[in-house]
Design a protein around this motif. Structure first.
Motif, PDB file in Angstrom:
ATOM      1  N   UNK A  63       8.612   1.979   4.571  1.00 60.39           N
ATOM      2  CA  UNK A  63       9.183   3.107   5.297  1.00 60.39           C
ATOM      3  C   UNK A  63       8.807   4.441   4.633  1.00 60.39           C
ATOM      4  N   UNK A  64       8.813   5.471   5.451  1.00 64.63           N
ATOM      5  CA  UNK A  64       8.687   6.831   4.952  1.00 64.63           C
ATOM      6  C   UNK A  64       9.652   7.716   5.735  1.00 64.63           C
ATOM      7  N   UNK A  65       9.994   8.839   5.137  1.00 64.19           N
ATOM      8  CA  UNK A  65      10.928   9.760   5.787  1.00 64.19           C
ATOM      9  C   UNK A  65      10.211  10.956   6.385  1.00 64.19           C
ATOM     10  N   UNK A  69       5.953  11.447   2.600  1.00 65.34           N
ATOM     11  CA  UNK A  69       7.229  11.370   1.880  1.00 65.34           C
ATOM     12  C   UNK A  69       7.725   9.923   1.990  1.00 65.34           C
ATOM     13  N   UNK A  70       7.657   9.192   0.911  1.00 62.67           N
ATOM     14  CA  UNK A  70       7.939   7.769   0.953  1.00 62.67           C
ATOM     15  C   UNK A  70       9.390   7.472   0.587  1.00 62.67           C
ATOM     16  N   UNK A  71       9.919   6.437   1.220  1.00 59.17           N
ATOM     17  CA  UNK A  71      11.199   5.869   0.821  1.00 59.17           C
ATOM     18  C   UNK A  71      10.895   4.963  -0.374  1.00 59.17           C
ATOM     19  N   UNK A  75       9.757   1.087  -0.667  1.00 60.93           N
ATOM     20  CA  UNK A  75       8.429   0.740  -1.176  1.00 60.93           C
ATOM     21  C   UNK A  75       8.529  -0.303  -2.285  1.00 60.93           C
ATOM     22  N   UNK A  76       9.502  -0.160  -3.168  1.00 58.05           N
ATOM     23  CA  UNK A  76       9.668  -1.133  -4.248  1.00 58.05           C
ATOM     24  C   UNK A  76       9.997  -2.520  -3.702  1.00 58.05           C
ATOM     25  N   UNK A 103      -6.682   0.071   4.159  1.00 52.63           N
ATOM     26  CA  UNK A 103      -6.983   1.378   4.734  1.00 52.63           C
ATOM     27  C   UNK A 103      -5.680   2.138   4.964  1.00 52.63           C
ATOM     28  N   UNK A 104      -5.598   3.373   4.479  1.00 56.45           N
ATOM     29  CA  UNK A 104      -4.482   4.274   4.741  1.00 56.45           C
ATOM     30  C   UNK A 104      -3.169   3.640   4.260  1.00 56.45           C
ATOM     31  N   UNK A 105      -2.222   3.370   5.137  1.00 49.83           N
ATOM     32  CA  UNK A 105      -0.972   2.744   4.701  1.00 49.83           C
ATOM     33  C   UNK A 105      -1.237   1.401   4.024  1.00 49.83           C
TER      34      UNK A 105
END
Length: 208
Positions: A63-65, A69-71, A75-76, A103-105
């Motif tokens: 997820x990202x906000x 800007x990562x959650x 991520x962990x 690639x990317x994400x």
């Protein structure tokens, strides 16, 4: 964690071949990079998971906000889950080497797994990664082969953050190669050629 903890595509490889994990970009799926994987390493066994996070219907690996800007808590958790999935496939396949390309994400989750559990991969290709935080490397990256590809005018992954990631990896003694192009977030032919060169030792090992 089981080998089926993610929806994924799986293609068999030749005996003694590497195990090749592919990680799609936001909005992709488990088929997005399979043809590229076959082109790069025709004899490898391929495993390509689908991200299990939905962002307005687009599949992602965490997820990202907001843009960039990562959650970090999510991520962990997702990194731990992905590492367990990779380990489960390694244990079943017992490959000659384990290689990742994202690639990317997909590059971001691959990088996060490499930071968390460096022993899982022998080599990794990170196409247009965005790591907007200082990695904490839990283990030894000495000699680990990493190829980063990037666009000098990428609006999603700014070049200064690519250079910072390169510096982090070099400081951790990883064997890093960087391939640039003059465009944006798209994958260009010189990136594919750089990946082919990067993987050539593994292709030769399996007679591909």
């Amino acid at each position: 964690m089981s080998i089926d903890s993610y929806i994924h595509a799986a293609l068999p490889g030749s005996p003694g071949s590497p195990l090749f994990f592919l990680f799609h970009g936001t909005g992709g799926d488990e088929r997005q990079l399979v043809s590229l994987g076959r082109e790069l390493l025709p004899s490898a066994a391929i495993v390509s998971p689908r991200g299990d996070v939905s962002e307005f219907g687009a599949a992602r690996f965490f997820r990202r906000t907001g843009e960039g800007v990562y959650d970090m808590d999510d991520l962990a958790l997702r990194t731990k889950k992905m590492a367990a999935f990779i380990r489960a496939h390694r244990n079943v396949t017992k490959p000659s080497a384990v290689i990742g390309l994202g690639y990317s994400n997909g590059a971001n989750i691959l990088a996060s797994v490499v930071f968390a559990e460096p022993e899982l991969f022998d080599a990794a290709v990170l196409m247009h990664p965005l790591i907007p935080f200082q990695p904490e490397i839990d283990g030894d990256l000495a000699g680990k082969r990493v190829l980063i590809t990037a666009g000098r005018h990428d609006p999603i992954c700014p070049p200064n953050l690519t250079s910072r990631l390169e510096a982090y990896l070099r400081a951790a003694a990883a064997d890093v190669t960087v391939e640039w192009h003059e465009g944006g977030h798209e994958i260009r032919p010189n990136e594919i050629e750089a990946a082919k060169r990067f993987f050539s030792a593994y292709a030769a090992r399996t007679g591909a």
